[in-house]
Structures are given as C-alpha cells and as structure tokens.
Design a protein around this motif. Structure first.
Motif, PDB file in Angstrom:
ATOM      1  N   ALA A   1       8.796 -18.852   3.331  1.00 43.78           N
ATOM      2  CA  ALA A   1       9.182 -18.728   1.934  1.00 43.78           C
ATOM      3  C   ALA A   1       8.160 -17.880   1.196  1.00 43.78           C
ATOM      4  O   ALA A   1       7.076 -17.558   1.716  1.00 43.78           O
ATOM      5  CB  ALA A   1       9.275 -20.121   1.284  1.00 43.78           C
ATOM      6  N   VAL A   2       8.517 -17.512  -0.036  1.00 45.68           N
ATOM      7  CA  VAL A   2       7.605 -16.823  -0.937  1.00 45.68           C
ATOM      8  C   VAL A   2       7.299 -17.739  -2.108  1.00 45.68           C
ATOM      9  O   VAL A   2       8.216 -18.272  -2.742  1.00 45.68           O
ATOM     10  CB  VAL A   2       8.218 -15.493  -1.441  1.00 45.68           C
ATOM     11  N   ASP A   3       6.017 -17.933  -2.358  1.00 47.13           N
ATOM     12  CA  ASP A   3       5.583 -18.681  -3.537  1.00 47.13           C
ATOM     13  C   ASP A   3       5.448 -17.691  -4.697  1.00 47.13           C
ATOM     14  O   ASP A   3       4.633 -16.756  -4.637  1.00 47.13           O
ATOM     15  CB  ASP A   3       4.239 -19.361  -3.282  1.00 47.13           C
ATOM     16  N   CYS A   4       6.262 -17.889  -5.717  1.00 48.96           N
ATOM     17  CA  CYS A   4       6.282 -16.956  -6.852  1.00 48.96           C
ATOM     18  C   CYS A   4       5.150 -17.305  -7.822  1.00 48.96           C
ATOM     19  O   CYS A   4       5.360 -17.916  -8.875  1.00 48.96           O
ATOM     20  CB  CYS A   4       7.638 -16.999  -7.537  1.00 48.96           C
ATOM     21  N   THR A   5       3.955 -16.896  -7.454  1.00 47.18           N
ATOM     22  CA  THR A   5       2.757 -17.249  -8.211  1.00 47.18           C
ATOM     23  C   THR A   5       2.457 -16.262  -9.331  1.00 47.18           C
ATOM     24  O   THR A   5       1.656 -16.563 -10.217  1.00 47.18           O
ATOM     25  CB  THR A   5       1.540 -17.298  -7.269  1.00 47.18           C
ATOM     26  N   GLY A   6       3.038 -15.057  -9.273  1.00 49.77           N
ATOM     27  CA  GLY A   6       2.751 -14.043 -10.276  1.00 49.77           C
ATOM     28  C   GLY A   6       1.343 -13.488 -10.197  1.00 49.77           C
ATOM     29  O   GLY A   6       0.863 -12.857 -11.148  1.00 49.77           O
ATOM     30  N   GLU A   7       0.672 -13.676  -9.054  1.00 42.61           N
ATOM     31  CA  GLU A   7      -0.721 -13.221  -8.927  1.00 42.61           C
ATOM     32  C   GLU A   7      -0.853 -11.704  -9.020  1.00 42.61           C
ATOM     33  O   GLU A   7      -1.877 -11.188  -9.458  1.00 42.61           O
ATOM     34  CB  GLU A   7      -1.308 -13.699  -7.605  1.00 42.61           C
ATOM     35  N   GLY A   8       0.169 -10.983  -8.599  1.00 41.45           N
ATOM     36  CA  GLY A   8       0.125  -9.537  -8.674  1.00 41.45           C
ATOM     37  C   GLY A   8      -0.132  -8.874  -7.338  1.00 41.45           C
ATOM     38  O   GLY A   8      -0.260  -9.527  -6.301  1.00 41.45           O
ATOM     39  N   VAL A   9      -0.180  -7.539  -7.356  1.00 42.78           N
ATOM     40  CA  VAL A   9      -0.426  -6.747  -6.145  1.00 42.78           C
ATOM     41  C   VAL A   9      -1.764  -6.026  -6.302  1.00 42.78           C
ATOM     42  O   VAL A   9      -2.159  -5.625  -7.401  1.00 42.78           O
ATOM     43  CB  VAL A   9       0.707  -5.737  -5.876  1.00 42.78           C
ATOM     44  N   TRP A  10      -2.452  -5.860  -5.195  1.00 45.46           N
ATOM     45  CA  TRP A  10      -3.748  -5.188  -5.220  1.00 45.46           C
ATOM     46  C   TRP A  10      -3.546  -3.684  -5.301  1.00 45.46           C
ATOM     47  O   TRP A  10      -2.734  -3.100  -4.577  1.00 45.46           O
ATOM     48  CB  TRP A  10      -4.567  -5.541  -3.992  1.00 45.46           C
ATOM     49  N   PHE A  11      -4.311  -3.056  -6.204  1.00 47.24           N
ATOM     50  CA  PHE A  11      -4.248  -1.605  -6.411  1.00 47.24           C
ATOM     51  C   PHE A  11      -5.659  -1.050  -6.301  1.00 47.24           C
ATOM     52  O   PHE A  11      -6.606  -1.591  -6.883  1.00 47.24           O
ATOM     53  CB  PHE A  11      -3.672  -1.281  -7.789  1.00 47.24           C
ATOM     54  N   VAL A  12      -5.804   0.026  -5.530  1.00 45.33           N
ATOM     55  CA  VAL A  12      -7.106   0.662  -5.328  1.00 45.33           C
ATOM     56  C   VAL A  12      -6.997   2.123  -5.752  1.00 45.33           C
ATOM     57  O   VAL A  12      -6.094   2.841  -5.303  1.00 45.33           O
ATOM     58  CB  VAL A  12      -7.554   0.581  -3.854  1.00 45.33           C
ATOM     59  N   GLU A  13      -7.898   2.547  -6.606  1.00 44.48           N
ATOM     60  CA  GLU A  13      -8.006   3.956  -6.965  1.00 44.48           C
ATOM     61  C   GLU A  13      -9.142   4.561  -6.156  1.00 44.48           C
ATOM     62  O   GLU A  13     -10.205   3.952  -6.013  1.00 44.48           O
ATOM     63  CB  GLU A  13      -8.274   4.104  -8.454  1.00 44.48           C
ATOM     64  N   ALA A  14      -8.919   5.770  -5.624  1.00 45.07           N
ATOM     65  CA  ALA A  14      -9.924   6.361  -4.739  1.00 45.07           C
ATOM     66  C   ALA A  14      -9.978   7.869  -4.935  1.00 45.07           C
ATOM     67  O   ALA A  14      -9.036   8.489  -5.445  1.00 45.07           O
ATOM     68  CB  ALA A  14      -9.593   6.027  -3.279  1.00 45.07           C
ATOM     69  N   ALA A  15     -11.088   8.459  -4.517  1.00 43.79           N
ATOM     70  CA  ALA A  15     -11.278   9.910  -4.605  1.00 43.79           C
ATOM     71  C   ALA A  15     -11.831  10.418  -3.281  1.00 43.79           C
ATOM     72  O   ALA A  15     -12.836   9.896  -2.780  1.00 43.79           O
ATOM     73  CB  ALA A  15     -12.225  10.257  -5.748  1.00 43.79           C
ATOM     74  N   ALA A  16     -11.184  11.428  -2.710  1.00 44.58           N
ATOM     75  CA  ALA A  16     -11.639  12.041  -1.463  1.00 44.58           C
ATOM     76  C   ALA A  16     -12.616  13.165  -1.774  1.00 44.58           C
ATOM     77  O   ALA A  16     -12.582  13.774  -2.843  1.00 44.58           O
ATOM     78  CB  ALA A  16     -10.455  12.566  -0.671  1.00 44.58           C
ATOM     79  N   SER A  17     -13.467  13.459  -0.813  1.00 47.54           N
ATOM     80  CA  SER A  17     -14.492  14.489  -1.007  1.00 47.54           C
ATOM     81  C   SER A  17     -14.003  15.878  -0.620  1.00 47.54           C
ATOM     82  O   SER A  17     -14.786  16.830  -0.614  1.00 47.54           O
ATOM     83  CB  SER A  17     -15.725  14.145  -0.161  1.00 47.54           C
ATOM     84  N   CYS A  18     -12.714  16.003  -0.312  1.00 43.22           N
ATOM     85  CA  CYS A  18     -12.192  17.275   0.189  1.00 43.22           C
ATOM     86  C   CYS A  18     -10.817  17.540  -0.402  1.00 43.22           C
ATOM     87  O   CYS A  18     -10.219  16.685  -1.057  1.00 43.22           O
ATOM     88  CB  CYS A  18     -12.100  17.236   1.712  1.00 43.22           C
TER      89      CYS A  18
END
Length: 428
Positions: free
Chosen positions: A92-109
């Motif tokens: 099952a899915v527990d509808c906790t509303g915790e959210g999704v993880w988002f990562v912002e990143a920058a490449a050196s090239c």
C-alpha cells in the motif's frame, strides 16, 4: 575540456504538495506488487542548451529551477499519493504528504564535453546525475525523486528515480508531463489522474522467482531505420502467401535482439537449451470495464509476454520466422491476461541467464515532457545497479542522430559482450 568532470549538488530538499492533500492508506494492485520487486527505476532526460544570450543564462537557469519546483508542488496535489511513501509491507501507499526529494546541481562542463550524455560508457559518473535523499532516509519507501543538473552551456540533465510499485513507464511519464504542464503555467494537468488500484483483481500469486545475481555489462546499439525496414519487408514477403500480417517496429527490433543474443550465447548454452525473450505488454486497453476509468490511471498496467525457443532453433531461424514468434506471443496477451485476472494463469517466466526482458521506452512519453525549456533531445535508463534480470530498453536515439532506435542493454556478461556487439553491429 579536459580533466575530471564534477557535479556540485545542493542538499536535497523536500517539495511538498502546494495545497493540503488527503491522508490515509491506499492499496496497491496485484500488478503493482509484482512490479515493485524492481525497486526504483532511474532515467535521465537530456535537454539541449536553450537559445539564451550569455547575460540571460543565469536568469534563465534560475527561472527554470523555480518553475520545476513549482510544477512538482502543484502536481503533487492531484497526484497526492506520490507525495507519500510505500508502506513497509509493500502492499500500500501511506498518503503522508511528506513530499518528493529534489536536488539542484551544477556540472563543471558543457554537455558537448560529455558527448551530450549519448555515449557508452558515460563520460561523467552516472551516479552524479541521479537524485539521492539525505543520509538516514530509506530508499525502499520513496516514490519519486528528481535531480536537475545544469551544465555550463545552459543545458540540463534531469535525473528521475521512480518506484515501479506505484508507476509503470507510461504512468511515470504521465506524472512528469503534468509537472511540465504546471511548470509552464497551465492551471491543471491535461490528464486527470486516477488511482483505483483496488479495482484490479488480486488472483493468487505464484511463488517468487529464484533470482541469480549476474555481472551484466552495459552496452548501447543503434539499429538503423534501414535495417528495421529490411526486417519488415522480409516478414511481409514471407507472410504474403500465408497470413498477410504486417510487422511493427517493435516486432522487428525484438526479433533482431533475440536472434543476436542467441548467437552470442551459443558457446554458453547447449543447442537444445531454451532461450527466452520476455516483454512488458501494455494492458490498459484490456482493463476497460475493470477500472472505473482507464484514461489517467498511472499504476502498473503490464503483462509479461514471452517467446521461448531452443537456442539452436533461434540461431538458425530467419528473422521473419523470429518475428512470427514475437507476434504470436503478442497476440496471446489478451487471453493470457484474462486468465491471469481469473487466477487460472500465472507469470511463469524464469528470470535466469537464458531470459532477456524488454521494455519499450520509445513511445511511453518520457521524451515529450517539457518543463519549460523544450522537450528532451535524449532520454535513457541508468540502472547499472540492476543485476538480477538481464534486460534491455528501446529508446529514441539522441537528437543529432535521429533515425532508427537505440537499444540500451544490460543483458550479457563480459564473456559474451563482444560477440553480442558484433552481431548487433550488422544492423547499425
């Protein structure tokens, strides 16, 4: 550009639904539970640099990131289960509303410095492009994570990790399309999401398959449009005096990779040993009348069809004959799926080295998602951690090399990789 390519990641942040969402627990379907053993599925969407001036580049990147965050937050309102967590039971899915993880990143090239991420092996470590939660967060319960990596040229790579227990490929693409629509300012997604997982029958499950860990090699092969057309023509001529059937691109590709892999494994398996190619057949159209609404359903709707033949028979068969076997397996899906829903038919595909499984990503919609800076020029899976199932994916080739289909492969071990590559190269 020379030197080591690096990616600087910001700390992961939770994107929570933009509005209050329902709580509670929602059951997963029997198809979800079977697919859930695949865990998290990883993919990369590659977006070419936008036509910004240098002065606008930073402003454009900041605006793109802000729009993606906003699109995610707004999409998690109608898709509120995605902001929850898969229950420890996996049922099952527990509808906790915790959210999704988002990562912002920058490449050196720049993207050009890493061949647009279109070569194999990648010129930048793949794990640098994939989102990961902070230490202490268990991966098992996560439903979706996103990482947006900006390159110095202004291009982006968006890494997605999604739970196969909640989405199939079409369902995940539907959610990402909604994120893009809302990021671009639409008031609501063009497709209204539907849950209704409990409407799918729950027949008795067979015992879990016995899994063996392999040392699979990642390979890429481009099958040309000309080769696909040639296989289609051969089948058309062979069928003209009998069935009059036509051969799809999927049929042709699947016949090619099945025969090439059988040839590559000739030294590893006895002539009379079975080889198999299994593929995830879509069943949404077969669930009309079962699901209250099929359009918008984003759970798993697949049935694993399979072709089984003796290795020697596949090696010696013409491609037209192998296409015929693939088509027979496809045509059997409605009856097999109906039998599965009644509990009288079961998945019975051994996941040993003689079996390769196919997923067709060329038409599910990942390469049509627009977060506000156009559709991606290339989308590819990045699942080098999966060593229990020999598998391959069909994807569209990178934008500069359009034409034909690219096959991303993790389906042979090192002793057979060179022979497999030689056979596939005949169709480049």
């Amino acid at each position: 550009m020379t030197g080591t390519k690096t990616v600087a990641k910001s700390p992961p942040e939770l994107i929570v639904p933009a509005l209050t969402t329902p709580g509670g627990t929602l059951p997963l379907s029997s198809i979800d539970k079977a697919a859930g053993s695949a865990g998290l599925v990883n993919l990369i969407q590659v977006f070419a640099p936008p036509s910004f001036t240098a002065a606008r580049m930073s402003q454009g990147a900041a605006a793109a990131m802000a729009a993606m965050r906003d699109g995610l937050a707004r999409a998690l309102v109608p898709y509120y289960p995605v902001a929850g967590r898969v229950a420890p039971s996996g049922l099952a899915v527990d509808c906790t509303g915790e959210g999704v993880w988002f990562v912002e990143a920058a490449a050196s090239c720049a993207l050009a410095d890493v061949d647009g991420l279109g070569c194999c092996p990648l010129l930048i470590p793949g794990e640098l492009l994939l989102p990961r939660p902070p230490p202490g967060e268990k991966l098992d319960g996560l439903i979706l994570m996103v990482q947006a990596t900006r390159f110095t040229c202004g291009g982006f790579a968006v890494g997605i990790s999604f739970s196969h227990a909640v989405f199939d490929g079409q369902g995940a693409a539907q959610f990402l399309t909604a994120v893009g629509e809302l990021a671009r300012g639409l008031q609501a997604p063009s497709v209204i999401p539907v849950w209704d997982h409990d409407a799918i029958p729950d027949p008795p499950s067979p015992p879990p398959p016995q899994l063996t860990e392999f040392r699979l090699v990642t390979q890429v092969a481009d099958i040309s449009a000309e080769s696909i057309a040639r296989v289609k023509d051969d089948f058309k001529q062979a069928a003209a005096t009998s069935t009059g059937e036509v051969c799809s691109t999927f049929d042709a590709l699947t016949a090619v990779v099945f025969k090439c892999r059988a040839l590559a494994l000739a030294s590893a398996l006895p002539d009379d040993a079975d080889v198999r190619i299994a593929f995830a057949a879509g069943t949404r159209h077969l669930l009309r009348g079962v699901l209250p609404a099929v359009d918008g359903y984003y759970g798993n709707c697949v049935y694993l069809a399979c072709v089984t033949r003796a290795g020697k028979a596949v090696r010696e068969a013409s491609l037209a004959e192998v296409v015929g076997a693939v088509r027979e397996a496809k045509e059997a899906v409605p009856a097999r799926f109906a039998g599965w829903m009644r509990g009288v038919d079961h998945y019975d595909v051994p996941l040993d080295y003689s079996t390769v499984t196919v997923s067709d990503w060329s038409r599910v919609g990942f390469d049509e998602v627009d977060y506000g800076f156009g559709a991606p020029g290339y989308v590819f899976p990045l699942n080098d951690h999966v060593n229990f199932v020999a598998s391959l994916n069909y994807v569209r080739p990178p934008a500069p090399r359009r034409g034909g289909i690219r096959v991303v492969l993790r389906c042979v071990e090192e002793p057979h990789a060179a022979a497999f590559a030689v056979e596939l190269a005949k169709f480049a």
